[in-house]
Write a protein that holds these residues in place. Sequence first.
Motif, PDB file in Angstrom:
ATOM      1  N   THR A  73       0.817  -1.216   0.000  1.00  9.71           N
ATOM      2  CA  THR A  73       0.000   0.000   0.000  1.00  9.71           C
ATOM      3  C   THR A  73       0.848   1.262   0.000  1.00  9.71           C
ATOM      4  O   THR A  73       0.333   2.355  -0.150  1.00  9.71           O
ATOM      5  N   GLY A  74       2.137   1.110   0.180  1.00 12.95           N
ATOM      6  CA  GLY A  74       3.058   2.236   0.173  1.00 12.95           C
ATOM      7  C   GLY A  74       4.466   1.721  -0.037  1.00 12.95           C
ATOM      8  O   GLY A  74       4.707   0.513  -0.048  1.00 12.95           O
ATOM      9  N   VAL A  75       5.403   2.630  -0.193  1.00 14.03           N
ATOM     10  CA  VAL A  75       6.804   2.261  -0.358  1.00 14.03           C
ATOM     11  C   VAL A  75       7.381   1.978   1.030  1.00 14.03           C
ATOM     12  O   VAL A  75       7.295   2.817   1.924  1.00 14.03           O
ATOM     13  N   THR A  76       7.932   0.774   1.197  1.00 13.05           N
ATOM     14  CA  THR A  76       8.467   0.357   2.494  1.00 13.05           C
ATOM     15  C   THR A  76       9.814  -0.326   2.316  1.00 13.05           C
ATOM     16  O   THR A  76      10.121  -0.844   1.239  1.00 13.05           O
ATOM     17  N   GLY A  77      10.589  -0.330   3.379  1.00 16.89           N
ATOM     18  CA  GLY A  77      11.913  -0.930   3.314  1.00 16.89           C
ATOM     19  C   GLY A  77      12.201  -1.879   4.449  1.00 16.89           C
ATOM     20  O   GLY A  77      11.585  -1.803   5.514  1.00 16.89           O
ATOM     21  N   VAL A  78      13.154  -2.770   4.194  1.00 15.65           N
ATOM     22  CA  VAL A  78      13.674  -3.696   5.190  1.00 15.65           C
ATOM     23  C   VAL A  78      15.194  -3.636   5.077  1.00 15.65           C
ATOM     24  O   VAL A  78      15.740  -3.691   3.964  1.00 15.65           O
ATOM     25  N   PHE A  79      15.865  -3.497   6.207  1.00 20.59           N
ATOM     26  CA  PHE A  79      17.330  -3.456   6.200  1.00 20.59           C
ATOM     27  C   PHE A  79      17.881  -4.622   7.010  1.00 20.59           C
ATOM     28  O   PHE A  79      17.442  -4.859   8.136  1.00 20.59           O
ATOM     29  N   PHE A  80      18.841  -5.332   6.412  1.00 26.46           N
ATOM     30  CA  PHE A  80      19.547  -6.407   7.099  1.00 26.46           C
ATOM     31  C   PHE A  80      21.035  -6.120   7.100  1.00 26.46           C
ATOM     32  O   PHE A  80      21.608  -5.765   6.059  1.00 26.46           O
ATOM     33  N   LYS A  81      21.639  -6.301   8.251  1.00 23.46           N
ATOM     34  CA  LYS A  81      23.098  -6.355   8.343  1.00 23.46           C
ATOM     35  C   LYS A  81      23.440  -7.834   8.508  1.00 23.46           C
ATOM     36  O   LYS A  81      22.959  -8.484   9.443  1.00 23.46           O
ATOM     37  N   HIS A 142      19.030   1.514  12.767  1.00 29.50           N
ATOM     38  CA  HIS A 142      17.915   2.323  12.269  1.00 29.50           C
ATOM     39  C   HIS A 142      18.238   3.809  12.399  1.00 29.50           C
ATOM     40  O   HIS A 142      18.002   4.594  11.482  1.00 29.50           O
ATOM     41  N   THR A 143      18.800   4.187  13.528  1.00 31.75           N
ATOM     42  CA  THR A 143      19.164   5.591  13.739  1.00 31.75           C
ATOM     43  C   THR A 143      20.216   6.038  12.733  1.00 31.75           C
ATOM     44  O   THR A 143      20.104   7.122  12.151  1.00 31.75           O
ATOM     45  N   VAL A 144      21.232   5.221  12.510  1.00 32.18           N
ATOM     46  CA  VAL A 144      22.282   5.561  11.534  1.00 32.18           C
ATOM     47  C   VAL A 144      21.661   5.759  10.150  1.00 32.18           C
ATOM     48  O   VAL A 144      21.971   6.729   9.449  1.00 32.18           O
ATOM     49  N   LEU A 145      20.769   4.865   9.768  1.00 31.21           N
ATOM     50  CA  LEU A 145      20.150   4.960   8.442  1.00 31.21           C
ATOM     51  C   LEU A 145      19.239   6.173   8.310  1.00 31.21           C
ATOM     52  O   LEU A 145      19.275   6.872   7.302  1.00 31.21           O
TER      53      LEU A 145
END
Length: 154
Positions: A73-81, A142-145
Amino acid sequence: MDLSSILRPDAVKVISETSSKKRLFQRLGDAAASAYGLDSETAVEALLERESLGPTGVGNGIALPHARMNGATGVTGVFFKLERALDFDSVDRQPVDLVFALFAPEDAGVEHLKALALISRTMRDSSVCSKLRANGDPTTLHTVLTEGVSPKAA
């Protein structure tokens, strides 16, 4: 647009081990389902379909898999280290340890492209990547990004 509007804190993970790109995509799909309510299987299929057009490993240990999909329904992201880098068929042939996946509705148009440009700009910043690699706490990542690079017009 800024990354905090795309990336929820619960969509940032540190992954101790993953055995293949396909397994990584399954974990990304699961994370997108958990954080955003997307259908995991649809997300994985969309990532695999996009990846079949050409690898999304952009070099320097970074991958930016992305897909348009039904149900978003919207643009979303997932980040993995990734604690252990994974072969990703990247343009520079180097394994990947930082993965930022982007999911967008089929009709997202320019919003998808703006988000991808913002993520790309952020991940090209060597100081951001150094901080990401030096930290293992998802909240810190998350804060860094989300505070890493000043948003610019895309």
